[in-house]
Design an enzyme around this catalytic site. Structure first.
Site, PDB file in Angstrom:
ATOM      1  N   LYS A  26      -2.798 -20.556  -4.724  1.00 19.19           N
ATOM      2  CA  LYS A  26      -4.185 -21.610  -4.797  1.00 19.19           C
ATOM      3  C   LYS A  26      -3.609 -22.705  -5.630  1.00 19.19           C
ATOM      4  CE  LYS A  26      -7.836 -19.448  -5.108  1.00 19.19           C
ATOM      5  NZ  LYS A  26      -8.851 -18.655  -5.416  1.00 19.19           N
ATOM      6  N   ARG A  96     -10.356 -19.910 -11.671  1.00 19.18           N
ATOM      7  CA  ARG A  96      -9.947 -19.049 -10.567  1.00 19.18           C
ATOM      8  C   ARG A  96      -8.661 -18.535 -10.983  1.00 19.18           C
ATOM      9  NH1 ARG A  96     -12.669 -22.986  -7.116  1.00 19.18           N
ATOM     10  NH2 ARG A  96     -14.158 -22.027  -5.680  1.00 19.18           N
ATOM     11  N   GLY A 105      -9.124  -7.278  -6.065  1.00 15.67           N
ATOM     12  CA  GLY A 105      -9.114  -6.401  -7.306  1.00 15.67           C
ATOM     13  C   GLY A 105      -8.867  -7.194  -8.599  1.00 15.67           C
ATOM     14  N   MET A 107      -9.766 -10.817 -11.049  1.00 18.89           N
ATOM     15  CA  MET A 107     -10.938 -11.662 -11.304  1.00 18.89           C
ATOM     16  C   MET A 107     -10.746 -12.797 -10.347  1.00 18.89           C
ATOM     17  SD  MET A 107     -12.020 -13.698 -14.225  1.00 18.89           S
ATOM     18  CE  MET A 107     -11.695 -15.436 -13.266  1.00 18.89           C
ATOM     19  N   ARG A 340      -4.884 -22.146   2.297  1.00 14.52           N
ATOM     20  CA  ARG A 340      -3.894 -21.087   2.303  1.00 14.52           C
ATOM     21  C   ARG A 340      -3.700 -20.762   3.568  1.00 14.52           C
ATOM     22  NH1 ARG A 340      -7.066 -16.538  -1.205  1.00 14.52           N
ATOM     23  NH2 ARG A 340      -8.733 -16.303   0.255  1.00 14.52           N
ATOM     24  N   HIS A 458       5.999  17.046   6.459  1.00 10.26           N
ATOM     25  CA  HIS A 458       6.112  17.515   7.861  1.00 10.26           C
ATOM     26  C   HIS A 458       5.146  16.742   8.857  1.00 10.26           C
ATOM     27  CE1 HIS A 458       5.821  20.237  11.127  1.00 10.26           C
ATOM     28  NE2 HIS A 458       7.229  20.120  11.206  1.00 10.26           N
ATOM     29  N   SER A 863      26.374   8.265  10.382  1.00  6.77           N
ATOM     30  CA  SER A 863      25.020   7.928  10.468  1.00  6.77           C
ATOM     31  C   SER A 863      24.374   8.306   9.228  1.00  6.77           C
ATOM     32  CB  SER A 863      24.289   8.502  11.859  1.00  6.77           C
ATOM     33  OG  SER A 863      22.822   8.133  11.697  1.00  6.77           O
ATOM     34  N   CYS A 930      19.651   6.876  10.407  1.00  7.18           N
ATOM     35  CA  CYS A 930      18.747   7.526  11.220  1.00  7.18           C
ATOM     36  C   CYS A 930      17.663   8.279  10.249  1.00  7.18           C
ATOM     37  CB  CYS A 930      19.202   8.728  12.115  1.00  7.18           C
ATOM     38  SG  CYS A 930      20.234  10.004  11.250  1.00  7.18           S
ATOM     39  N   TYR A 950      23.611  -0.356  13.133  1.00  8.18           N
ATOM     40  CA  TYR A 950      22.107  -0.130  13.928  1.00  8.18           C
ATOM     41  C   TYR A 950      21.337   0.608  12.901  1.00  8.18           C
ATOM     42  CZ  TYR A 950      23.517   4.743  14.886  1.00  8.18           C
ATOM     43  OH  TYR A 950      24.035   5.979  14.866  1.00  8.18           O
TER      44      TYR A 950
END
Lengths: 976, 976
Positions: A26, A96, A105, A107, A340, A458, A863, A930, A950
């Site tokens: 802001k 503000r 959350g 002020m 913004r 799981h 991997s 992986c 990768y």
């Protein structure tokens, strides 16, 4: 000297838009707008650095900062020609909060600061509106009392209601100046009673109080939680913005409103927002009066409207993004209070990013950088109807484990899920926790809800894998599986009752809710054509740009052809992890798996005994020797039988595995398919030890003699299960340790892989199998398993008919695959070889990473298994960590769940060591990852930086990974 | 060109005593003796390098090595003036293996090589003794047939017996030349039938066969196992020694014998050995004829005897060690066949090392280097009477987990152990595996025997801790605990039957065996005075010399004052690890511990619920709010009750812990006492989940209504246990994670520590508590626990009366403690401080080692927990690894059990990283190790090299650690 206070006004500002760290979103916006010559009420920003000092010092500021604020206020009063608290034309200010990232959350706003018993009269005189002045004052006392002094809102509401009752007023606006005077007196009494002192009359004291309240709100629990959920560091701090008030409530030539330059829900290019005439900003949000669509402003104040459109269009081009703005019109003069970058849905994000490119505002790469990767998730899952959703009561909240909305009838077991869904019902499977046994139930359910477990339990992992909405770790559920009942707080549900879960938010609603399917998914699954979906086309264009940028390859973790197909459609080019064991749980396979395990164990036992007897025989003489020989013969026979059973079971499994692998090869169209040999401990496939114990105890209690046969059978099974029982299965007999002690299993799996490869290659489809050995901690483990794989490869590939089709098919070249022809492939010499393959390893044991230089002598690829690497590196069992990990996150011991986002500073070191040492030995070594982290944007950024080739993630995370990989490259370009 | 064959003879040799790597112990000894001008039969040594080539090439030698051997043989024939296989005066040779370290299981000796149908006649002619020649030949065929051709000994024995029967001969010696001729013919038939070819007549072929057999024996299972047990690398290889035969069996002027320069059993300075007149070497060992004490040789061959004494005395001075020698006297001429440093018992090792110093042969530091640290163990435990032991049949063999001999009645449960021992019986506790519950039974048993588990299983660790003989993982046991029966092969034992175990060898004998106590232990425990024990005095002198050399400090792991006392007597100067939880299992404490856990869990649950309700209250209005308020009040009350119970239980435990700690402080006389806060997961203290499930199922099956109360009680307990249940407790809610989620426990323990410290200090005994936080993976964990400890310290130490005694006591200065006054102790400022303390951490989670630089910001010391570091770094659960680790060791995937000897190349890296990073932050950081590896000599060598300040081991390993630490410094001096 450090500057803590930044002034803006009079056409120029101390700050600018690049100072978000210090001034917050802001504050830097206000500075930027001021510098751009926009009509912004002047004021000043107290920096985030001051906030951090405040927190550090336990709630106080240094005197020199206080002085700086005082000087800024003097300057503001001078510029405005007004004085805070003055009896004539008083200056009023808003206070503000404003952090780098907007955050609920904390002020938010205190308006009308500077009003007191004296200045309220000045305001009345200046505006000629006594009711407005009194109403502003009572609102200020109420807001200040609640936010700064911590007084319950109810206390004020109580007094207001009392006066309204006395006056027979129906609404607040029905109260006149006199009545409001009484309200103010009553409010002051409330303050005195509850705060223990008078309402502060000194405006500078008011300001100090408001400022401290903003700073304190940085650490309030909701803000802390929000930061945690959104990966915002706790040490950013918030700034405080003090700004001269302007009034939208000075009659019908005044107004106030909020808006977006485009629709933040749909992304449509439309001027979007709301305003109220003769009102203060909070009225728009509070919902007491119904605001008008912003288009109507053109009718009532055409000049202000024109100016607003002109300014916001300029702002959008200036910031190259949708703007979320606030404005006030005071007596026909427009003031911009805030602008913004607008928050938006995933849907809107894609539309806007692509539209901005088409409008020439963004370059494609900039568009790639603008979209939050995680937000793409919203496009890939069904969602609740937003209107219905807004009305529904959330009964409980769990962890948002696998996104998407699901609604259906509650069922409590996998079997019930199957039963109900076979009858055509949609079900939601509700379990304490899921286990591999539940897979068939999970796969038919609309969604999965569990009471325990974390983001990588799981249920969560499999849910994401299946693209199935899942909410896990929902502690408020009290599940009675036997009674098929569920309590959530005061509510009670039985099997068949309706429930809805939102896997994107973790919310649980106790009724049926209409859902609508994902448009992208409809196209991907062939239910809709691409040309029918503008969204899909934009989605693909955006990801296409990302693909041009990114350096990381993207693969998917997929165990079955169906998942592989989805992954490919989402852009995965290769499978980074096929868990062969997931296929073992299928109903037609499990019996063979169980037979394989039990006979293998029997064989092992037999082998041990025969070895021991052979040893004894060497030392025995005469009669004793004869006796030993007899026993030995008996055991050898028994051992032979066990081995025959074992081989028999393996033979049954071979064609099943082969057909699965063939499916994967087909779906991947010549891209590499990495298949991991059997990984989990064998007891996972057997009945649970404690279940058998309970069954046995029950049978015994009911009468040994009556249940002789069943007892004998169960006892035998229990003995076998006991033998395989482990105290810490995670660190037990699993991974390559299985393949080493039971080489026949590796042999069977390798055979299935290569036979499938030959089969598919013969049909003219190129194949690239990569055999991956799990849990390697020592190079010797890999060496021995590799030898088995190579032997089988030589057998199968040597024996295969060299059909012309297979020869003609050839192999697509894959840049990320690196040196396909380098070393190791030598087991089968090129001329006789139809199928190119690699043998590599997972690096998931810390020792594997530490000795990667040794392991790279044998491995043709690495991997990283970051799940296990995290479990072992951090000493955290994923399944058990819930008990303290939540505590750690809530109490700030950890910033993020290391199973969700890789712990870069700790476990990440093992990845870096592994990469460095692996490439020391083998400079072009192909390295991927992986683990679950492969689909997490922050982790992808880390892997990009660590030089991996990768990442592999679950199919539904592939689009996110593509985008995140591109952003990582844009942030920190790494050459190939 | 590399030389593979080394000749010796004619007064000089190609090799010397420093070439053990290449020539083996025997070969280098022969070379050295030759060079020293001793009468050694000439010959040559084929080097270990040839063996390694042989193994590498899968069982063949390069032709050039064959040529080299051939040339050496030519040279030998020339020097001897004889030819191998000649019809006249043939040359015969012996072929022997000879590795760097002497090793059973390998092919030892083939004598008389060169005999064939032709040369046997030459030998007869030369010696004039046809019977001798034939007997030599038949022995050669038998030995060669068995060892080289792999024919069962029985086959030959069978033929020999047949001929003996035919001749009515009672002993071999009764067979004449004719009969032996028949034996030879029969032997040749056996060879032809079983080997498929004739017995080789070509002496050079015989030599090749013998040589290859030696090389092959390097890899035979017994040799491999031996190397594993003795930490001998597999790639050393063995040499082959080919040496001209001399004959001790050429009449009464010939003899053969073996001897030691001192008694290898007792260490006494006496010429020790045996000889046989008119015999070959193998007769001495074979036990067919009873050899004479070597002293008798003086009477029969005084000159040879004089020469032998003179030579061996010279050899002892030359090698500065006891010599184990073999000799042959051929027609009054003495030949030395072999000399090497003699193997000896631990007892002898100490006597000899100290005696050699007193005799001026060794310097004290050399004596320190001579004694195998592990052999000291034998001095600290009861032993079986050696004669009885020799006669006893070993029924089974397990892992030698905790040394010493134990004999007693078999019992199968801890309770029975207590019952029987209260009746005055000595018992051996036999269990599948032990658990913490068994501790009271273990402590009264003479020894512990388990069927499962490895060298670091519970039974093994606790056994060593208690100094209790233990044999674990004895797979041959079939235990029926319910039936109180035990089967071992064909034998069956019931409760009360006698059994004996030798924890130094792993042997199990199924009868009572007399044991004698350790003399050292008798002195240490005050039952004997030092001046009554020459052994003890020498033991102390040796260790005193070690103490002068070593740089590493030695502490002990001790949980109770009794152990601490023993440790101090053995020379530990400080406690490196007190496991506070071990005290929790005591019968008077466990109920309070259980109460503490159950109420804490209840409290936690209550807290969760109240938090959730408070959240709901914030959003609730009206009636709903009232309802929530009511529920909240109820839960708060319940929570309050739980917390009161929790605090009550802690209050009960506080004085118990305090008195234990006070005992430790007293026994350590001012040396540091490191106390670890609670470590194991709480469920370890509760009944087992599956036991409860079985009990419940039994009750339910017997009638729900009848057993209502019991079912309700058990269900409640099971629920609590379920809540604490973990899938992988090793990686679960334990260590500092307990102290963080249950800070009251840390607070209680810290209070007990500091109150005990004050109590002891007041009596004038200096105290140095070190509070150690376990399982720290993240600096924040340590920071928060440290804060609690410091708060409690400030309370207790601030409150304590500053008695004059305490002030006067002061503190001994401890070099190894380093910077006692450095940082961190600031919590309590020096003037008010009676007790100096430190707060440090265990480094046992890989992440802890990797982020040691961060952790060192808070830690005042590090102590490596190498057990857990191995478990996590290697991904191996100690309790489960048995299933595959044995396989790994047997099949050469690993050289050593990483729980016994630190895996230097893998897990060791984490230690090195931890030390480096820790000292980066805090250069003088005191670092120790308190895992099981602290008592392992090879690991101690590693820790010495890694720059640690101290090792801490179980009390009975302290002498070993002192010696090993000194040897490490002698091998690789590291400055302070």
């Amino acid at each position: 000297m450090t500057q803590y206070v930044y002034f803006f006004g009079g056409g120029k500002a101390d700050g600018n838009k690049d100072m978000k760290d210090l001034l917050g979103g802001k504050g830097s916006g206000l500075a930027e707008m001021t510098n751009a010559g926009l009509p912004v009420p002047p004021g000043f920003t107290v920096s985030t650095a001051a906030c951090n000092l405040f927190v550090e010092r336990g709630g106080s500021l240094r005197p020199e900062i206080d002085r700086e604020i005082s000087q800024a206020l003097d300057r503001l009063e001078k510029l405005m020609g007004k004085k805070l608290g003055a009896a004539e034309d008083p200056l009023l200010v808003s206070v503000r909060s404003g952090a780098k990232f907007s955050m609920p959350g904390m002020m938010d706003t205190i308006l009308n600061l500077g009003l007191n018993d004296q200045s309220v009269e000045g305001l009345k005189k200046k505006t000629g509106n006594g009711r407005f002045a009194r109403d502003s004052y009572r609102r200020f006392i109420q807001m200040y009392g609640n936010v700064v002094l911590g007084i319950d809102k109810d206390a004020f509401e109580h007094e207001l209601s009392a006066v309204k009752a006395k006056q027979r007023a129906r609404a607040d606006v029905d109260l006149g100046e006199k009545a409001l005077e009484e309200v103010i007196e009553r409010y002051k009494t409330v303050v005195k009673k509850q705060a223990g002192h008078d309402f502060p009359q000194d405006p500078r004291e008011q300001l100090r109080g408001a400022r401290d309240a903003v700073f304190k709100s940085w650490m309030n629990p909701r803000a802390v939680t929000y930061r945690k959920l959104n990966d915002i560091p706790h040490d950013l701090g918030t700034a405080v913005n003090v700004q001269a008030m302007v009034f939208g409530n000075m009659g019908d030539t005044s107004a106030t409103g909020v808006g977006f330059t485009r629709n933040p829900s749909t992304g449509a290019k439309e001027f979007y927002g709301e305003f109220l005439q003769n009102a203060q900003g909070e009225d728009v949000v509070a919902g007491i009066r119904t605001p008008h669509p912003i288009a109507d402003l053109e009718k009532v104040m055409p000049e202000a409207y024109r100016q607003l459109r002109e300014i916001t269009t300029r702002l959008e081009r200036h910031y190259k993004d949708v703007q979320d703005f606030e404005f006030t019109i005071q007596e026909n003069k427009l003031y911009m209070l805030q602008t913004r970058n607008g928050k938006r849905t995933g849907l809107a994000a894609v539309h806007i990013a692509v539209d901005l490119v088409d409008e020439g505002i963004l370059k494609p790469q900039e568009a790639v950088a603008k979209v939050e990767p995680a937000s793409l998730d919203q496009l890939l899952h069904p969602i609740f109807d937003p209107r219905e959703r807004a009305k529904a009561e959330v009964a409980a909240r769990g962890l948002p484990a696998s996104p998407g909305a699901a609604t259906g009838a509650v069922v409590f077991t996998a079997e019930d899920a199957v039963d109900w869904s076979q009858k055509g019902k949609r079900v939601v499977l509700v379990r304490m926790e899921t286990v591999p046994d539940d897979i068939h139930g999970m796969s038919v359910a609309q969604g999965i809800l569990t009471a325990t477990g974390g983001m990588t339990s799981h249920a969560a992992v499999v849910g994401r894998q299946m693209g199935k909405p899942s909410v896990v770790g929902c502690g408020a559920l009290e599940i009675d599986s036997r009674g098929k009942r569920l309590r959530v707080g005061a509510h009670s549900l039985k099997e068949g009752d309706a429930i809805s879960i939102d896997g994107s938010t973790g919310e649980v609603v106790l009724k049926e809710m209409p859902t609508s399917p994902s448009e992208v998914l409809q196209v991907v699954s062939g239910k809709k054509k691409p040309e029918e979906s503008a969204l899909y086309r934009k989605f693909e264009r955006l990801l296409g740009w990302a693909d041009e940028v990114r350096r990381l390859g993207i693969r998917a973790n997929a165990d079955i052809p169906r998942d592989a197909k989805v992954a490919f459609a989402f852009g995965a080019r290769g499978i980074g992890l096929c868990r062969t064991e997931h296929m073992f749980f299928a109903e037609d396979r499990l019996p063979h798996v169980v037979k394989m395990i039990l006979s293998a164990a029997r064989g092992q036992r037999g082998l041990d005994v025969t070895r021991r007897l052979e040893g004894r025989l060497r030392e025995a003489r005469g009669d004793q020797a004869a006796e030993v020989r007899k026993e030995l013969a008996r055991h050898k026979k028994e051992y032979g039988r066990a081995m025959a059973d074992y081989q028999g079971a393996l033979k049954k499994l071979l064609p099943m595995q082969r057909s699965d692998f063939a499916g994967l090869f087909r779906e991947m169209h010549g891209h590499p398919v990495t298949i991991r040999t059997l990984d989990p401990p064998l007891h996972e496939f057997l009945p649970k030890r404690e279940d058998l114990m309970v069954q046995l105890a029950t049978l015994r209690a009911k009468g040994e003699s009556k249940n002789k046969a069943a007892i004998a059978r169960l006892s035998g099974l229990l003995r076998a299960v006991e033998e395989l029982h482990e105290f810490n299965p995670m660190l037990g007999h699993r991974g390559c340790r299985l393949g080493i002690t039971y080489p026949e299993i590796t042999r069977m799996q390798a055979r299935a892989i290569f036979e499938a490869a030959v089969q598919v290659a013969k049909k003219g489809i190129p194949v690239k199998p990569e055999v991956m050995i799990p849990l390697v901690g020592h190079v010797e483990e890999l060496k021995r398993q590799k030898k088995i794989v190579q032997e089988v490869a030589a057998e199968v590939l040597g024996n295969s008919k060299k059909s012309r089709a297979a020869r003609a098919a050839g192999f697509t070249s894959d840049a990320s695959a690196g040196g396909v022809l380098r070393g190791g492939h030598g087991a089968v010499s090129p001329p006789t070889q139809e199928v190119e393959y690699k043998v590599g390893t997972m690096i998931e044991v810390p020792r594997g990473a530490l000795t990667a230089d040794d392991i790279a002598r044998e491995a043709e690829f690495f991997s990283f298994g970051t799940n296990d690497l995290t479990q072992m590196g951090f000493g955290l069992s994923r399944d058990d960590a819930g008990k303290f990990l939540n505590y750690y996150l809530e109490h700030g011991l950890l910033d993020k769940d290391p199973f969700v986002s890789l712990d870069a500073s700790g476990v990440g070191q093992l990845v870096e060591i592994g990469v460095k040492k692996g490439r020391q030995t083998s400079s072009g070594l192909k390295i991927g990852i992986c683990g679950e982290h492969g689909g997490d944007p922050a982790s992808i950024r880390f892997f990009h930086g660590a030089g991996l080739d990768y990442v592999s993630c679950s199919p539904y995370r592939v689009p996110i990974a593509r985008l995140a990989a591109a952003q990582a490259q844009l942030e920190k370009p790494v050459g190939d």
